[in-house]
Design a protein around this motif. Structure first.
Motif, PDB file in Angstrom:
ATOM      1  N   SER A 164       0.835  -1.202   0.000  1.00  0.00           N
ATOM      2  CA  SER A 164       0.000   0.000   0.000  1.00  0.00           C
ATOM      3  C   SER A 164       0.868   1.249   0.000  1.00  0.00           C
ATOM      4  N   LYS A 165       0.381   2.306  -0.632  1.00  0.00           N
ATOM      5  CA  LYS A 165       1.133   3.568  -0.629  1.00  0.00           C
ATOM      6  C   LYS A 165       1.094   4.235   0.750  1.00  0.00           C
ATOM      7  N   HIS A 166       0.222   3.729   1.605  1.00  0.00           N
ATOM      8  CA  HIS A 166       0.131   4.255   2.962  1.00  0.00           C
ATOM      9  C   HIS A 166       0.947   3.423   3.949  1.00  0.00           C
ATOM     10  N   TYR A 167       1.706   2.467   3.441  1.00  0.00           N
ATOM     11  CA  TYR A 167       2.428   1.562   4.333  1.00  0.00           C
ATOM     12  C   TYR A 167       3.486   2.293   5.147  1.00  0.00           C
ATOM     13  N   PHE A 168       4.168   3.273   4.514  1.00  0.00           N
ATOM     14  CA  PHE A 168       5.208   3.956   5.276  1.00  0.00           C
ATOM     15  C   PHE A 168       4.597   4.805   6.388  1.00  0.00           C
ATOM     16  N   ARG A 169       3.318   5.280   6.189  1.00  0.00           N
ATOM     17  CA  ARG A 169       2.621   5.977   7.276  1.00  0.00           C
ATOM     18  C   ARG A 169       2.360   5.010   8.430  1.00  0.00           C
ATOM     19  N   ALA A 170       2.004   3.809   8.074  1.00  0.00           N
ATOM     20  CA  ALA A 170       1.760   2.793   9.096  1.00  0.00           C
ATOM     21  C   ALA A 170       3.050   2.490   9.861  1.00  0.00           C
ATOM     22  N   CYS A 171       4.180   2.494   9.141  1.00  0.00           N
ATOM     23  CA  CYS A 171       5.466   2.270   9.805  1.00  0.00           C
ATOM     24  C   CYS A 171       5.783   3.405  10.776  1.00  0.00           C
ATOM     25  N   GLU A 172       5.415   4.626  10.399  1.00  0.00           N
ATOM     26  CA  GLU A 172       5.603   5.759  11.298  1.00  0.00           C
ATOM     27  C   GLU A 172       4.806   5.566  12.583  1.00  0.00           C
ATOM     28  N   VAL A 173       3.553   5.121  12.417  1.00  0.00           N
ATOM     29  CA  VAL A 173       2.692   4.872  13.583  1.00  0.00           C
ATOM     30  C   VAL A 173       3.312   3.792  14.461  1.00  0.00           C
ATOM     31  N   THR A 174       3.796   2.729  13.826  1.00  0.00           N
ATOM     32  CA  THR A 174       4.437   1.639  14.575  1.00  0.00           C
ATOM     33  C   THR A 174       5.629   2.160  15.368  1.00  0.00           C
ATOM     34  N   ALA A 175       6.454   2.968  14.725  1.00  0.00           N
ATOM     35  CA  ALA A 175       7.640   3.517  15.399  1.00  0.00           C
ATOM     36  C   ALA A 175       7.240   4.381  16.591  1.00  0.00           C
ATOM     37  N   ASP A 176       6.229   5.240  16.385  1.00  0.00           N
ATOM     38  CA  ASP A 176       5.800   6.120  17.466  1.00  0.00           C
ATOM     39  C   ASP A 176       5.196   5.326  18.624  1.00  0.00           C
ATOM     40  N   ALA A 177       4.411   4.321  18.297  1.00  0.00           N
ATOM     41  CA  ALA A 177       3.797   3.495  19.341  1.00  0.00           C
ATOM     42  C   ALA A 177       4.860   2.742  20.128  1.00  0.00           C
ATOM     43  N   LEU A 178       5.806   2.150  19.427  1.00  0.00           N
ATOM     44  CA  LEU A 178       6.886   1.417  20.095  1.00  0.00           C
ATOM     45  C   LEU A 178       7.696   2.343  21.002  1.00  0.00           C
ATOM     46  N   GLU A 179       7.969   3.544  20.507  1.00  0.00           N
ATOM     47  CA  GLU A 179       8.767   4.481  21.291  1.00  0.00           C
ATOM     48  C   GLU A 179       8.043   4.897  22.567  1.00  0.00           C
ATOM     49  N   ASN A 180       6.719   5.124  22.444  1.00  0.00           N
ATOM     50  CA  ASN A 180       5.945   5.494  23.619  1.00  0.00           C
ATOM     51  C   ASN A 180       5.827   4.340  24.614  1.00  0.00           C
ATOM     52  N   ILE A 181       5.706   3.118  24.110  1.00  0.00           N
ATOM     53  CA  ILE A 181       5.694   1.952  25.012  1.00  0.00           C
ATOM     54  C   ILE A 181       7.048   1.849  25.710  1.00  0.00           C
ATOM     55  N   GLY A 182       8.109   2.092  24.951  1.00  0.00           N
ATOM     56  CA  GLY A 182       9.447   2.098  25.548  1.00  0.00           C
ATOM     57  C   GLY A 182       9.566   3.133  26.646  1.00  0.00           C
ATOM     58  N   LEU A 183       8.935   4.304  26.447  1.00  0.00           N
ATOM     59  CA  LEU A 183       8.954   5.357  27.456  1.00  0.00           C
ATOM     60  C   LEU A 183       8.243   4.909  28.727  1.00  0.00           C
ATOM     61  N   ALA A 204      12.039   0.567  12.835  1.00  0.00           N
ATOM     62  CA  ALA A 204      10.866   1.036  12.090  1.00  0.00           C
ATOM     63  C   ALA A 204      11.125   2.405  11.465  1.00  0.00           C
ATOM     64  N   ARG A 205      11.830   3.276  12.166  1.00  0.00           N
ATOM     65  CA  ARG A 205      12.116   4.606  11.611  1.00  0.00           C
ATOM     66  C   ARG A 205      13.039   4.512  10.391  1.00  0.00           C
ATOM     67  N   ARG A 206      14.037   3.658  10.480  1.00  0.00           N
ATOM     68  CA  ARG A 206      14.936   3.491   9.328  1.00  0.00           C
ATOM     69  C   ARG A 206      14.166   2.900   8.149  1.00  0.00           C
ATOM     70  N   LYS A 207      13.240   2.012   8.452  1.00  0.00           N
ATOM     71  CA  LYS A 207      12.417   1.413   7.402  1.00  0.00           C
ATOM     72  C   LYS A 207      11.552   2.474   6.737  1.00  0.00           C
ATOM     73  N   CYS A 208      11.021   3.406   7.543  1.00  0.00           N
ATOM     74  CA  CYS A 208      10.217   4.500   6.981  1.00  0.00           C
ATOM     75  C   CYS A 208      11.010   5.292   5.951  1.00  0.00           C
ATOM     76  N   LEU A 209      12.248   5.605   6.307  1.00  0.00           N
ATOM     77  CA  LEU A 209      13.085   6.382   5.386  1.00  0.00           C
ATOM     78  C   LEU A 209      13.363   5.614   4.101  1.00  0.00           C
ATOM     79  N   ASP A 210      13.609   4.313   4.212  1.00  0.00           N
ATOM     80  CA  ASP A 210      13.838   3.486   3.015  1.00  0.00           C
ATOM     81  C   ASP A 210      12.598   3.463   2.133  1.00  0.00           C
ATOM     82  N   LEU A 211      11.431   3.347   2.756  1.00  0.00           N
ATOM     83  CA  LEU A 211      10.173   3.318   1.992  1.00  0.00           C
ATOM     84  C   LEU A 211       9.924   4.652   1.300  1.00  0.00           C
TER      85      LEU A 211
END
Length: 551
Positions: A164-183, A204-211
């Protein structure tokens, strides 16, 4: 840095004193200046044609439908309330946005007109909103609710297909969620699991940039100047997010004692930010990064004091430019620099800078912790210069000041008492040396609990003091307390050391059989710890046993 010997520089972001309680990393390194926020990212232009789009010349949206801009409006209002600290209001706005995202017909305005929101886009937007909800719960210390919202956000993002063209947005959400859980896990002092979540967020953030790069290449033939500018801006924003995750990782690794890795993460964060914001003066977050690097380079595992000094001087210069050379906000930086000069052996500079810090900190502002830190640094420098009377005076003033502005169980009290005890020891006043060290232990027990290894080390030192004071029974009692704590933590190397010390005292007291028992115990613990035969502990034990047998 760890250990009481590294704590007399100050805590301002360039802090050299670990906090007694975990604090929110988001308070340490604000995202307000990054161009995007976890609970403040505007979605107005992220999923549609642009901010300037209007209804003019287009068909109106279909009836019985929800416009995407209504969802964005609630989300943006929630972000505004979040920024003001009005968390209940923010939560209401995010909840309204989530309700609208459940509607069947959501229309999105594009350059071509109106179209229904794709399922993948809806899931990514829902995930984003749930991340915002999680951020609110974190700020309210409602950790269970935060975890629930963030896990739901991850579930939504994982439903977005990789093609999906929205997949990298989903990766951003995943990264943010993981980071907040880490917090959350960090605040709960579950550092191992927190590290896992931050590592996943980084991936996930590095993956976002690649996408983003891959998607951009696919559009390379048709991209306009405006699209190119949007791409660069969005990629830079994602890189800034990556730099912040790296910063969080460095703080977490520091907490876990992985100092070299922490330095690497922090330096990569600096490099990324310099690529995007070449002039450090245009990037307020540079201060936090430089202060952290200064602290990390001063850690006993690094001892990179010259590197630390470069960063700390830059922080000091920037603060002087911002608030003036005589402002109280520059005192923490002065204290940090004074600490480093102490470690570099430039004691006169430390004294001079500490005096400057004291002048600023006491200029009509009453008592404060920075004054205590400055006097403690000054006392340490006088001690290293061999001027024990001045060292004792400085430490006494620090303690008198601390009694008026710090809690009794503040670890700075313990550290200054311990330094004072060392000054009295060198002045050959054993009674005051022992009483000062006992005060230090009392503070540590209150702050850290009775079984902390730091307390065991202090008991071991107190045992040595009593031995020098010709009080063998009290010395053995202190070493036995230290031994019990080290055994509790399964620290076999230190247990061997304490057995050795006890044996030596017993031998000198004529209790040969008991001494031999402790020598044998020391050898056993040394073997269990797999210490080499060249280890000073093993060599010392063997030497003592041989000497004992000859006697």
């Amino acid at each position: 840095m760890v250990g009481v010997s590294h704590s007399t520089a100050s805590n301002d972001g360039s802090s050299f004193t670990p906090p007694s309680k975990s604090k929110s990393l988001r308070n340490v390194f604000s995202r307000r200046n990054l161009g995007s926020t976890k609970a403040g990212r505007s979605e107005n232009a992220s999923y549609r044609g642009g901010k300037g789009a209007t209804h003019q010349g287009r068909d109106p949206p279909p009836g019985n439908s929800v416009e995407e801009k209504q969802i964005s409006s609630f989300n943006d209002k929630g972000n505004e309330f979040f920024g003001k600290g009005e968390f209940d209001a923010a939560l209401r706005m995010y909840s309204e946005a989530l309700k609208l995202l459940k509607e069947t017909n959501i229309v999105v305005e594009t350059t071509e007109g109106f179209e229904y929101m794709p399922v993948a886009m809806r899931r990514a937007r829902t995930g984003r909103c749930l991340v915002n909800v999680g951020a609110v719960h974190i700020r309210r210390d409602s950790f269970d609710d935060a975890i629930s919202a963030l896990e739901l956000a991850m579930r939504q993002s994982k439903l977005v297909k990789s093609d999906s063209k929205h997949y990298f947005r989903a990766c951003e959400v995943t990264a943010d969620a993981l980071e907040n859980i880490g917090l959350v896990l960090f605040k709960q002092e579950n550092y191992e699991q927190s590290s896992i979540k931050y590592t996943d967020a980084l991936e996930a953030r590095r993956k976002c940039l690649d996408l983003m790069d891959a998607n951009h290449k696919k559009r390379s033939r048709s991209k306009s100047r405006e699209l190119e500018m949007n791409f660069v801006g969005e990629k830079n924003a994602s890189k800034l997010e990556l730099s912040v995750t790296l910063f969080y990782m460095s703080l977490l690794k520091e907490k876990r004692g992985e100092i070299e890795e922490a330095v690497k993460e922090c330096e990569e964060a600096v490099r990324i930010r310099r690529e995007i914001i070449p002039n450090p003066k245009d990037d307020p977050n540079t201060l936090s990064l430089y202060s952290t690097l200064g602290r990390l380079y001063c850690h006993e595992d690094m001892k990179g004091y010259r590197q630390a000094l470069e960063y700390l001087h830059e922080v000091y210069r920037r603060k002087c430019e911002a608030v003036g050379r005589d402002h109280i906000d520059v005192v923490p930086s002065l204290n940090s620099i004074a600490f480093v000069y102490n470690e570099l052996g430039e004691y006169d500079k430390c004294v001079a800078i500490s005096d400057r810090a004291i002048d600023i900190a006491t200029n009509g502002r009453g008592m404060n912790k920075e004054t205590c830190v400055a006097y403690a640094n000054k006392g340490e420098a006088h001690g290293r210069l061999g001027d024990w009377d001045r060292a004792i005076t400085s430490f006494d003033i620090a303690l008198a000041t601390q009694s008026k502005c710090l809690e009794k169980n503040d670890m700075l009290n313990a550290e200054v008492y311990e330094k004072l005890s060392e000054a009295y020891l060198h002045s050959k006043d054993m009674e005051k040396a022992i009483s000062s060290l006992e005060e230090s232990i009392a503070v540590k027990r209150s702050a850290l609990g009775p079984d902390n290894e730091e307390i065991a080390r202090s008991y071991s030192k107190l045992g040595e003091y009593h031995e020098r004071a010709k009080e063998p029974a009290k010395a053995i009692k202190c070493h036995t307390r230290a031994l019990r704590i080290f055994k509790h933590h399964d620290n076999k190397e230190m247990a061997a050391t304490e057995h050795n010390k006890i044996a030596s005292i017993l031998k000198s007291s004529g209790e040969s059989n008991k001494a031999m028992e402790h020598y044998m115990a020391a050898l056993w613990h040394s073997r269990e710890a797999r210490l080499p035969s060249t280890s000073p502990i093993v060599a010392d034990t063997i030497k003592n046993v041989a000497s004992f047998q000859k006697g």
